[in-house]
Write a protein that holds these residues in place. Structure first.
Motif, PDB file in Angstrom:
ATOM      1  N   THR A  94     -36.090 -53.060 -17.730  1.00 18.35           N
ATOM      2  CA  THR A  94     -36.163 -51.764 -18.123  1.00 18.35           C
ATOM      3  C   THR A  94     -36.262 -50.943 -16.946  1.00 18.35           C
ATOM      4  O   THR A  94     -35.364 -49.609 -17.078  1.00 18.35           O
ATOM      5  CB  THR A  94     -37.585 -51.405 -18.915  1.00 18.35           C
ATOM      6  OG1 THR A  94     -37.478 -52.347 -19.902  1.00 18.35           O
ATOM      7  CG2 THR A  94     -37.791 -50.143 -19.306  1.00 18.35           C
ATOM      8  N   ASN A  97     -32.500 -50.398 -15.766  1.00 14.20           N
ATOM      9  CA  ASN A  97     -31.516 -49.726 -16.699  1.00 14.20           C
ATOM     10  C   ASN A  97     -31.974 -48.108 -16.574  1.00 14.20           C
ATOM     11  O   ASN A  97     -31.000 -47.243 -16.598  1.00 14.20           O
ATOM     12  CB  ASN A  97     -31.709 -49.960 -18.236  1.00 14.20           C
ATOM     13  CG  ASN A  97     -31.293 -51.305 -18.495  1.00 14.20           C
ATOM     14  OD1 ASN A  97     -30.024 -51.764 -17.991  1.00 14.20           O
ATOM     15  ND2 ASN A  97     -31.635 -52.064 -19.588  1.00 14.20           N
ATOM     16  N   GLN A  98     -33.017 -47.819 -16.456  1.00 16.93           N
ATOM     17  CA  GLN A  98     -33.661 -46.467 -16.202  1.00 16.93           C
ATOM     18  C   GLN A  98     -32.963 -45.880 -14.715  1.00 16.93           C
ATOM     19  O   GLN A  98     -32.614 -44.659 -15.015  1.00 16.93           O
ATOM     20  CB  GLN A  98     -35.002 -46.297 -16.622  1.00 16.93           C
ATOM     21  CG  GLN A  98     -35.554 -46.584 -17.995  1.00 16.93           C
ATOM     22  CD  GLN A  98     -35.110 -45.669 -19.181  1.00 16.93           C
ATOM     23  OE1 GLN A  98     -34.790 -44.457 -18.825  1.00 16.93           O
ATOM     24  NE2 GLN A  98     -34.478 -46.665 -19.917  1.00 16.93           N
ATOM     25  N   ILE A 101     -29.345 -45.117 -15.458  1.00 17.95           N
ATOM     26  CA  ILE A 101     -29.113 -44.023 -16.149  1.00 17.95           C
ATOM     27  C   ILE A 101     -29.431 -42.873 -15.304  1.00 17.95           C
ATOM     28  O   ILE A 101     -28.494 -41.825 -15.257  1.00 17.95           O
ATOM     29  CB  ILE A 101     -29.999 -44.021 -17.648  1.00 17.95           C
ATOM     30  CG1 ILE A 101     -29.454 -45.178 -18.474  1.00 17.95           C
ATOM     31  CG2 ILE A 101     -29.767 -42.777 -18.309  1.00 17.95           C
ATOM     32  CD1 ILE A 101     -30.448 -45.330 -19.669  1.00 17.95           C
ATOM     33  N   CYS A 114     -24.491 -45.416 -26.935  1.00 12.27           N
ATOM     34  CA  CYS A 114     -25.030 -46.827 -26.857  1.00 12.27           C
ATOM     35  C   CYS A 114     -24.898 -47.598 -28.223  1.00 12.27           C
ATOM     36  O   CYS A 114     -24.635 -46.500 -29.155  1.00 12.27           O
ATOM     37  CB  CYS A 114     -26.089 -47.068 -25.863  1.00 12.27           C
ATOM     38  SG  CYS A 114     -27.562 -46.392 -26.981  1.00 12.27           S
ATOM     39  N   ILE A 120     -31.813 -50.243 -24.315  1.00 11.43           N
ATOM     40  CA  ILE A 120     -32.149 -48.761 -23.674  1.00 11.43           C
ATOM     41  C   ILE A 120     -32.535 -47.759 -24.758  1.00 11.43           C
ATOM     42  O   ILE A 120     -33.486 -46.837 -24.535  1.00 11.43           O
ATOM     43  CB  ILE A 120     -30.935 -48.322 -22.922  1.00 11.43           C
ATOM     44  CG1 ILE A 120     -29.789 -48.005 -23.680  1.00 11.43           C
ATOM     45  CG2 ILE A 120     -30.642 -49.113 -21.703  1.00 11.43           C
ATOM     46  CD1 ILE A 120     -28.600 -46.956 -22.851  1.00 11.43           C
ATOM     47  N   TYR A 121     -32.158 -48.090 -25.988  1.00 10.43           N
ATOM     48  CA  TYR A 121     -32.241 -47.236 -27.201  1.00 10.43           C
ATOM     49  C   TYR A 121     -33.615 -47.346 -27.854  1.00 10.43           C
ATOM     50  O   TYR A 121     -34.422 -46.701 -28.092  1.00 10.43           O
ATOM     51  CB  TYR A 121     -31.210 -47.152 -27.983  1.00 10.43           C
ATOM     52  CG  TYR A 121     -31.430 -46.206 -29.183  1.00 10.43           C
ATOM     53  CD1 TYR A 121     -31.519 -44.811 -29.033  1.00 10.43           C
ATOM     54  CD2 TYR A 121     -31.566 -46.626 -30.704  1.00 10.43           C
ATOM     55  CE1 TYR A 121     -31.564 -43.889 -30.234  1.00 10.43           C
ATOM     56  CE2 TYR A 121     -31.757 -45.863 -31.641  1.00 10.43           C
ATOM     57  CZ  TYR A 121     -31.818 -44.539 -31.392  1.00 10.43           C
ATOM     58  OH  TYR A 121     -32.029 -43.684 -32.702  1.00 10.43           O
ATOM     59  N   GLU A 124     -37.190 -49.356 -24.697  1.00  4.18           N
ATOM     60  CA  GLU A 124     -37.402 -48.639 -23.400  1.00  4.18           C
ATOM     61  C   GLU A 124     -38.403 -47.537 -23.405  1.00  4.18           C
ATOM     62  O   GLU A 124     -38.152 -46.661 -22.589  1.00  4.18           O
ATOM     63  CB  GLU A 124     -36.201 -48.747 -22.551  1.00  4.18           C
ATOM     64  CG  GLU A 124     -35.596 -49.943 -22.088  1.00  4.18           C
ATOM     65  CD  GLU A 124     -34.602 -49.910 -21.326  1.00  4.18           C
ATOM     66  OE1 GLU A 124     -34.208 -48.982 -20.590  1.00  4.18           O
ATOM     67  OE2 GLU A 124     -33.720 -51.012 -21.050  1.00  4.18           O
ATOM     68  N   PRO A 128     -34.433 -42.985 -21.560  1.00  2.00           N
ATOM     69  CA  PRO A 128     -33.574 -41.815 -21.310  1.00  2.00           C
ATOM     70  C   PRO A 128     -33.848 -40.459 -21.488  1.00  2.00           C
ATOM     71  O   PRO A 128     -33.620 -39.366 -20.675  1.00  2.00           O
ATOM     72  CB  PRO A 128     -32.297 -42.466 -22.243  1.00  2.00           C
ATOM     73  CG  PRO A 128     -32.629 -43.763 -22.344  1.00  2.00           C
ATOM     74  CD  PRO A 128     -34.197 -43.853 -22.594  1.00  2.00           C
ATOM     75  N   SER A 171     -22.964 -46.710 -22.342  1.00  2.00           N
ATOM     76  CA  SER A 171     -23.780 -47.860 -21.892  1.00  2.00           C
ATOM     77  C   SER A 171     -23.557 -49.090 -22.921  1.00  2.00           C
ATOM     78  O   SER A 171     -23.861 -48.787 -24.222  1.00  2.00           O
ATOM     79  CB  SER A 171     -25.209 -47.636 -21.759  1.00  2.00           C
ATOM     80  OG  SER A 171     -25.907 -48.686 -21.583  1.00  2.00           O
ATOM     81  N   GLU A 173     -24.226 -53.372 -23.896  1.00  2.00           N
ATOM     82  CA  GLU A 173     -24.801 -54.680 -23.607  1.00  2.00           C
ATOM     83  C   GLU A 173     -24.433 -55.726 -24.055  1.00  2.00           C
ATOM     84  O   GLU A 173     -23.760 -55.983 -25.012  1.00  2.00           O
ATOM     85  CB  GLU A 173     -26.308 -54.428 -24.671  1.00  2.00           C
ATOM     86  CG  GLU A 173     -27.359 -55.411 -24.255  1.00  2.00           C
ATOM     87  CD  GLU A 173     -28.637 -54.974 -24.837  1.00  2.00           C
ATOM     88  OE1 GLU A 173     -29.566 -56.010 -25.053  1.00  2.00           O
ATOM     89  OE2 GLU A 173     -28.923 -53.636 -25.110  1.00  2.00           O
ATOM     90  N   ASP A 203     -25.907 -53.194 -19.393  1.00  2.24           N
ATOM     91  CA  ASP A 203     -27.105 -53.823 -19.429  1.00  2.24           C
ATOM     92  C   ASP A 203     -26.822 -55.271 -19.448  1.00  2.24           C
ATOM     93  O   ASP A 203     -26.499 -55.855 -20.640  1.00  2.24           O
ATOM     94  CB  ASP A 203     -28.011 -53.489 -20.617  1.00  2.24           C
ATOM     95  CG  ASP A 203     -29.231 -54.013 -20.695  1.00  2.24           C
ATOM     96  OD1 ASP A 203     -29.420 -55.009 -20.016  1.00  2.24           O
ATOM     97  OD2 ASP A 203     -30.100 -53.489 -21.667  1.00  2.24           O
TER      98      ASP A 203
END
Length: 404
Positions: A94, A97-98, A101, A114, A120-121, A124, A128, A171, A173, A203
């Protein structure tokens, strides 16, 4: 110089003392390792082996905010392995990814695209939006497997319309829910994004599984992306850690954000060493994990369960409704076994520490429960009956829910 302390200071010293390690820690750890072999909830449940822990004690003792030799060596290896210029060791997927971004996105307003199921959506904590002020545009893939270039084109925001937040990042995955994103589609999406001046991020927490299953190198799999995050603590079984990978400039700025968000760590050498051990010794074990996942899928299908998402790598989503079963009763009976199985519903995750006996015991339990249902009068829906039609509707809804 006298080292004697006053009774008051000695009292404070005695209050501070603590020994949190259980007296029978060795037995407790052995029991935990046994439990993990029968846990299907997630590959995040994997634990370090004794050999990994022993290897980690040999690590250097530098400070990673300044320079830590073992961590630096791991970062260099990862960068070369993935065909990028640099890598940054971080505490979690996490966080990786953050950081990626936030590093890509410069000045709002902006948005990112995404899959609606993306980590990430969904998982997390709204990162974002909170960390980067980014509007997220989630896509529900029509094929219920992966988003396509056409879907990206439909949702991308270009130009200077003041009503819109321009797309600045796409993004993807891989894997997502254990499924492999087709490489040709990845290339199409990334090429299109780059042609519009848009950055791309992967990701790749479980990209290791894709390499093992497809035979494609990690460099080839990740070449289309501007940045990649990879995890050591899921399928590879390390205790902590991920890496963010990209250009030297990207990683340098990412290191700044890591520090800003409290991720600048000190003696990370033993964590990096554990990750290195996982790469050398645990990565090859993914072959066995995938084989066990295939065995589990075949066994469930043979018993009559519906497979909602197949074992492309290490995960299976299934529905036991055709057997008259639901996840709650399966979970309760699994937990009541002499050697319990730990389940989490429709998703079954097989990992490098999953025991083959656990697969056999799970399939035996499903078989036994199905037999008990039939003995109690359960009648499986026929192909032409109304019950079969209703059951099919349930499958569709559940599969759509997985996508959404």
């Amino acid at each position: 110089m006298s080292t004697q302390v006053s009774p008051a200071i000695q009292d404070i010293i005695d209050q501070v003392k603590v020994d949190p390690i259980p007296k029978n820690y060795a037995a407790d750890n052995a029991a935990k390792r046994k439990e993990i072999t029968r846990t299907f909830i997630s590959d995040t449940m994997t634990v370090p082996s004794e050999e990994m822990l022993t290897y980690a004690t040999k690590a250097t003792l530098g400070d990673d905010v300044y320079f830590e030799p073992t961590t630096f060596a791991l970062e260099n290896h990862i960068a070369q392995l993935f065909g990028k210029e640099a890598a940054l060791f971080v505490g979690s997927g996490t966080q990786g990814n953050q950081i990626a971004i936030r590093t890509h996105l410069k000045q709002p307003p902006y948005s990112l695209i995404c899959d609606k199921r993306a980590h990430i959506y969904k998982y997390e904590a709204g990162g974002p939006a909170f960390n980067s002020g980014a509007h997220v545009v989630p896509i529900v893939p029509a094929n219920q497997h992966h988003i396509t270039l056409e879907e990206v084109e439909e949702n991308i925001v270009l130009g200077n319309d003041v009503h819109m937040a321009p797309t600045e990042l796409v993004s993807l995955e891989n894997t997502l829910n254990g499924t492999i994103f087709p490489q040709d589609e990845i290339i199409r999406i990334c090429d299109y994004a780059h042609s519009k001046g848009i950055k791309t991020h992967l990701d790749g927490a479980r990209i290791w599984h894709v390499a093992i299953e497809t035979g494609k190198s990690l460099k080839e799999l990740c070449e289309p992306f501007d940045s990649v995050s990879v995890c050591f603590s899921k399928g590879l079984g390390a205790p902590v850690g991920s890496c963010v990978i990209g250009t030297k400039e990207f990683v340098a700025r990412g290191r700044w954000y890591r520090k800003m968000w409290g991720g600048g760590m000190r003696q990370t050498g033993f964590l990096a060493a554990a990750a290195a051990f996982a790469l050398s010794h645990n990565f090859p074990q993914l072959v066995k994990a995938h084989a066990l996942a295939n065995k589990l899928e075949a066994g469930l299908e043979e018993l009559g369960a519906v497979i909602l998402s197949r074992a492309e790598t290490c995960m299976i989503f299934y529905d036991p409704a055709p057997l008259g079963l639901d996840f709650e009763e399966i979970g309760q009976r699994a937990e009541a076994l002499p050697e319990p199985l730990i389940l989490g519903g429709s998703r079954l995750v097989v990992h490098i520490q999953t025991a083959e006996q656990a697969i056999d015991d799970f399939l035996s339990l499903i078989r036994q429960l199905a037999e008990e249902k039939r003995a109690a009068g359960w009648v499986p829906p026929t192909a032409n009956g109304h019950a079969a039609s209703a059951l099919k509707d349930v499958y569709v809804r559940r599969k759509v829910q997985m996508t959404k």
